[in-house]
Design a protein around this motif. Sequence first.
Motif, PDB file in Angstrom:
ATOM      1  N   PRO A   7       0.835  -1.207   0.000  1.00 14.17           N
ATOM      2  CA  PRO A   7       0.000   0.000   0.000  1.00 14.17           C
ATOM      3  C   PRO A   7       0.868   1.255   0.000  1.00 14.17           C
ATOM      4  O   PRO A   7       2.033   1.221   0.386  1.00 14.17           O
ATOM      5  N   GLY A   8       0.281   2.325  -0.449  1.00 15.90           N
ATOM      6  CA  GLY A   8       1.020   3.581  -0.455  1.00 15.90           C
ATOM      7  C   GLY A   8       0.522   4.496  -1.548  1.00 15.90           C
ATOM      8  O   GLY A   8      -0.447   4.203  -2.255  1.00 15.90           O
ATOM      9  N   SER A   9       1.191   5.610  -1.699  1.00 20.64           N
ATOM     10  CA  SER A   9       0.837   6.587  -2.722  1.00 20.64           C
ATOM     11  C   SER A   9       1.201   6.042  -4.103  1.00 20.64           C
ATOM     12  O   SER A   9       1.895   5.029  -4.233  1.00 20.64           O
ATOM     13  N   TRP A  10       0.739   6.764  -5.125  1.00 15.97           N
ATOM     14  CA  TRP A  10       1.078   6.354  -6.481  1.00 15.97           C
ATOM     15  C   TRP A  10       2.587   6.301  -6.660  1.00 15.97           C
ATOM     16  O   TRP A  10       3.114   5.384  -7.301  1.00 15.97           O
ATOM     17  N   ARG A  11       3.296   7.285  -6.093  1.00 15.41           N
ATOM     18  CA  ARG A  11       4.748   7.323  -6.252  1.00 15.41           C
ATOM     19  C   ARG A  11       5.406   6.141  -5.549  1.00 15.41           C
ATOM     20  O   ARG A  11       6.337   5.536  -6.105  1.00 15.41           O
ATOM     21  N   SER A  45       2.340  -4.842 -16.495  1.00 17.35           N
ATOM     22  CA  SER A  45       3.361  -3.852 -16.161  1.00 17.35           C
ATOM     23  C   SER A  45       3.011  -2.499 -16.774  1.00 17.35           C
ATOM     24  O   SER A  45       3.056  -1.457 -16.105  1.00 17.35           O
ATOM     25  N   ASP A  46       2.668  -2.509 -18.057  1.00 11.69           N
ATOM     26  CA  ASP A  46       2.272  -1.267 -18.728  1.00 11.69           C
ATOM     27  C   ASP A  46       1.055  -0.633 -18.043  1.00 11.69           C
ATOM     28  O   ASP A  46       0.999   0.584 -17.834  1.00 11.69           O
ATOM     29  N   GLU A  47       0.089  -1.486 -17.698  1.00 11.29           N
ATOM     30  CA  GLU A  47      -1.133  -0.992 -17.046  1.00 11.29           C
ATOM     31  C   GLU A  47      -0.802  -0.344 -15.699  1.00 11.29           C
ATOM     32  O   GLU A  47      -1.343   0.734 -15.376  1.00 11.29           O
ATOM     33  N   LEU A  60       0.941   3.104 -16.265  1.00 10.97           N
ATOM     34  CA  LEU A  60      -0.026   4.111 -16.710  1.00 10.97           C
ATOM     35  C   LEU A  60      -1.014   4.461 -15.590  1.00 10.97           C
ATOM     36  O   LEU A  60      -1.383   5.629 -15.414  1.00 10.97           O
ATOM     37  N   GLU A  61      -1.415   3.458 -14.831  1.00 10.34           N
ATOM     38  CA  GLU A  61      -2.368   3.672 -13.733  1.00 10.34           C
ATOM     39  C   GLU A  61      -1.778   4.587 -12.664  1.00 10.34           C
ATOM     40  O   GLU A  61      -2.428   5.553 -12.220  1.00 10.34           O
ATOM     41  N   THR A  62      -0.565   4.293 -12.242  1.00  5.42           N
ATOM     42  CA  THR A  62       0.033   5.099 -11.175  1.00  5.42           C
ATOM     43  C   THR A  62       0.365   6.513 -11.652  1.00  5.42           C
ATOM     44  O   THR A  62       0.175   7.482 -10.908  1.00  5.42           O
ATOM     45  N   LEU A  72       1.987   9.891 -21.580  1.00  3.67           N
ATOM     46  CA  LEU A  72       2.716   8.958 -22.441  1.00  3.67           C
ATOM     47  C   LEU A  72       4.219   9.230 -22.425  1.00  3.67           C
ATOM     48  O   LEU A  72       5.031   8.310 -22.508  1.00  3.67           O
ATOM     49  N   ARG A  73       4.581  10.498 -22.305  1.00  4.17           N
ATOM     50  CA  ARG A  73       6.008  10.847 -22.213  1.00  4.17           C
ATOM     51  C   ARG A  73       6.604  10.278 -20.912  1.00  4.17           C
ATOM     52  O   ARG A  73       7.704   9.735 -20.907  1.00  4.17           O
ATOM     53  N   ALA A  74       5.848  10.393 -19.828  1.00  4.83           N
ATOM     54  CA  ALA A  74       6.324   9.858 -18.553  1.00  4.83           C
ATOM     55  C   ALA A  74       6.377   8.330 -18.595  1.00  4.83           C
ATOM     56  O   ALA A  74       7.319   7.716 -18.073  1.00  4.83           O
ATOM     57  N   TYR A  75       5.376   7.712 -19.218  1.00  8.69           N
ATOM     58  CA  TYR A  75       5.396   6.250 -19.375  1.00  8.69           C
ATOM     59  C   TYR A  75       6.654   5.797 -20.106  1.00  8.69           C
ATOM     60  O   TYR A  75       7.320   4.832 -19.708  1.00  8.69           O
TER      61      TYR A  75
END
Length: 230
Positions: free
Chosen positions: A79-83, A120-122, A125-127, A139-142
Amino acid sequence: MTDIDARRRGRLDQSVIVDAVLALASDERDSRITFKRLGEALGVDATAMYRHFRNKEELTKAALDRLSGMAVEDARAVPGSWRERLERHMIRNAELSLKYPSVAAEWALVDPGGPGDLASDEHILETLSEGGLQGETLLRAYAAVSGFTLAQSAALAQDALNDGSGVRDGSIPWVTGFGGADLGPYPNVREHRDALLAMNGISVYRAGIQAILDSVERWAHEGAGAAAGE
């Protein structure tokens, strides 16, 4: 009785073969996996592998896809933040690469394209979306996260394969030395010489993660500010 010995009792299928590939990659970390070696470990003729995988590349894709899925599963369990979840995903990818270097060294060359890879891709993109990114910036960050993670994980694995000490914790030096070169013409290198020599593979990897995630947060902040000003 070893895990591979136990698998010999069961029916040979793709999952069993990938299990054996990873067991060999973990136990015999300094060698590449061959169908011959895999057949010996499973107690079957090497040609039996071809009933399940057309060639070594297809087998490698399946093994890498398994590692991708494992990294996501572990990241989602924390558990935790997106980061925090994304950072865990990236760190876990490196940890698995160091555990199974003869497989993970292929990350930069082979695209698994299976359910683990898609998961992994999902997750990336989700986070990143939870972090506030969308559209082109998302998309650039992905691309930055995915490209860095796979390339650097493969580099860590290759370093582990090339190193004869058996070290598998990412502590192999990033800069191994300067070959007795005169550092006079390179004042910045000379100034930071000791710090550069103290760096290792995993510290460089972690630094890259922090730089990317800091950028993600900045992009999200800038995007929120732009949206508020509309």
